[in-house]
Design a protein around this motif. Structure first.
Motif, PDB file in Angstrom:
ATOM      1  N   PRO A 180       0.812  -1.227   0.000  1.00  0.00           N
ATOM      2  CA  PRO A 180       0.000   0.000   0.000  1.00  0.00           C
ATOM      3  C   PRO A 180       0.840   1.270   0.000  1.00  0.00           C
ATOM      4  O   PRO A 180       0.429   2.284  -0.582  1.00  0.00           O
ATOM      5  CB  PRO A 180      -0.814  -0.124   1.305  1.00  0.00           C
ATOM      6  CG  PRO A 180      -0.880  -1.580   1.569  1.00  0.00           C
ATOM      7  CD  PRO A 180       0.446  -2.112   1.110  1.00  0.00           C
ATOM      8  N   LEU A 181       1.995   1.230   0.641  1.00  0.00           N
ATOM      9  CA  LEU A 181       2.878   2.402   0.645  1.00  0.00           C
ATOM     10  C   LEU A 181       3.359   2.712  -0.765  1.00  0.00           C
ATOM     11  O   LEU A 181       3.345   3.870  -1.204  1.00  0.00           O
ATOM     12  CB  LEU A 181       4.065   2.150   1.576  1.00  0.00           C
ATOM     13  CG  LEU A 181       5.115   3.260   1.657  1.00  0.00           C
ATOM     14  CD1 LEU A 181       4.496   4.549   2.178  1.00  0.00           C
ATOM     15  CD2 LEU A 181       6.282   2.831   2.542  1.00  0.00           C
ATOM     16  N   VAL A 182       3.771   1.665  -1.490  1.00  0.00           N
ATOM     17  CA  VAL A 182       4.200   1.852  -2.882  1.00  0.00           C
ATOM     18  C   VAL A 182       3.042   2.371  -3.730  1.00  0.00           C
ATOM     19  O   VAL A 182       3.200   3.274  -4.555  1.00  0.00           O
ATOM     20  CB  VAL A 182       4.741   0.528  -3.452  1.00  0.00           C
ATOM     21  CG1 VAL A 182       5.028   0.673  -4.943  1.00  0.00           C
ATOM     22  CG2 VAL A 182       6.003   0.104  -2.710  1.00  0.00           C
ATOM     23  N   ALA A 183       1.852   1.801  -3.520  1.00  0.00           N
ATOM     24  CA  ALA A 183       0.675   2.220  -4.287  1.00  0.00           C
ATOM     25  C   ALA A 183       0.323   3.679  -4.010  1.00  0.00           C
ATOM     26  O   ALA A 183      -0.119   4.403  -4.910  1.00  0.00           O
ATOM     27  CB  ALA A 183      -0.512   1.322  -3.952  1.00  0.00           C
ATOM     28  N   ALA A 184       0.517   4.119  -2.761  1.00  0.00           N
ATOM     29  CA  ALA A 184       0.201   5.504  -2.402  1.00  0.00           C
ATOM     30  C   ALA A 184       1.078   6.486  -3.169  1.00  0.00           C
ATOM     31  O   ALA A 184       0.645   7.607  -3.480  1.00  0.00           O
ATOM     32  CB  ALA A 184       0.372   5.707  -0.902  1.00  0.00           C
ATOM     33  N   TYR A 185       2.302   6.093  -3.487  1.00  0.00           N
ATOM     34  CA  TYR A 185       3.180   6.950  -4.280  1.00  0.00           C
ATOM     35  C   TYR A 185       2.863   6.845  -5.768  1.00  0.00           C
ATOM     36  O   TYR A 185       2.924   7.837  -6.498  1.00  0.00           O
ATOM     37  CB  TYR A 185       4.642   6.561  -4.049  1.00  0.00           C
ATOM     38  CG  TYR A 185       5.238   7.144  -2.787  1.00  0.00           C
ATOM     39  CD1 TYR A 185       5.641   8.477  -2.741  1.00  0.00           C
ATOM     40  CD2 TYR A 185       5.407   6.358  -1.661  1.00  0.00           C
ATOM     41  CE1 TYR A 185       6.192   9.013  -1.579  1.00  0.00           C
ATOM     42  CE2 TYR A 185       5.959   6.883  -0.495  1.00  0.00           C
ATOM     43  CZ  TYR A 185       6.351   8.206  -0.457  1.00  0.00           C
ATOM     44  OH  TYR A 185       6.886   8.738   0.682  1.00  0.00           O
TER      45      TYR A 185
END
Length: 229
Positions: A180-185
């Motif tokens: 999710p952190l990667v997706a948020a970027y």
């Protein structure tokens, strides 16, 4: 190095444990709260770092302890009973965790958000990090750490292969906060909509997911441990 059958057998046993760690609704909920709060990515990174650090701390501690057990005999059918007994114990403990989570599922839905979730978005960066580490120290996390240590010990691998197996296990276990952190970027707006839906889903089904995954992995460990006697 990775051509060794013991490595792949061990990794095959660690992946379900890593998935059980990934499907833990508390750390996922904490990450979702921070991402939706819009209080800055520094806190989000602190929470993710705390999650990874907590997982690594627990896993390394139990792996080191398990490696101190007497070495199993050379024949796989005669592996040390301590390893088999520890695996059965870890499996039963996971089943208990799953049963308790199932019995408390209605209570989890009805109560308000825990205080740590409400305060997380406004907490200092060190406090967010420590909160994430403490979340890892829940009973399920400790039992998974014990189980992973037993599995690595049962594989009787050299240290480099053991380290690689543990790193891969940690990557799977931490994937529920890393992805999710990667997706948020990569896609902030689309991820925000997905996170809101995820938050609503976790409120209703989070405890049920924890119960089912923990119990299922626990049963697998018990069966595998009994087969080692």
């Amino acid at each position: 190095m990775t051509d060794d059958q013991g490595f792949w057998d061990t990794l095959g046993a660690l992946i379900p444990l890593g998935l059980a760690g990934a499907f833990s609704w508390l750390p996922v909920t904490g990450l979702v709260v921070l991402l939706l709060a819009g209080s800055g990515m520094t806190r989000v990174w602190a929470f993710v770092a705390g999650r990874v650090f907590g997982l690594a701390l627990i896993t390394v501690a139990f792996v080191a302890g398990a490696r101190a057990l007497p070495a199993p005999r050379s024949t796989p059918a005669m592996e040390g009973p301590l390893v088999a007994g520890a695996e059965v114990t870890a499996g039963l403990a996971l089943v208990v965790v799953g049963v308790v989570a199932w019995l408390r599922r209605h209570r989890a839905r009805e109560r308000d958000a825990p205080a740590w979730q409400r305060r997380l978005a406004e907490a200092s960066v060190p406090a967010v990090f420590l909160t994430s580490v403490v979340v890892d120290l829940q009973p399920k996390g400790l039992v998974l750490g014990l189980a992973s240590g037993v599995v690595v010990r049962a594989g009787s691998m050299p240290v480099p292969e053991s380290v690689l197996a543990v790193v891969l296990y940690l990557a799977v276990a931490a994937s529920s906060v890393l992805l999710p952190l990667v997706a948020a970027y990569a896609a902030p707006e689309r991820t925000s909509r997905w996170l809101r839906a995820t938050q609503d889903w976790l409120v209703v089904h989070g405890s049920v997911l924890t119960a089912v995954v923990a119990a299922a992995v626990g049963v697998v460990l018990v069966v595998d441990g009994l087969a080692r006697f």
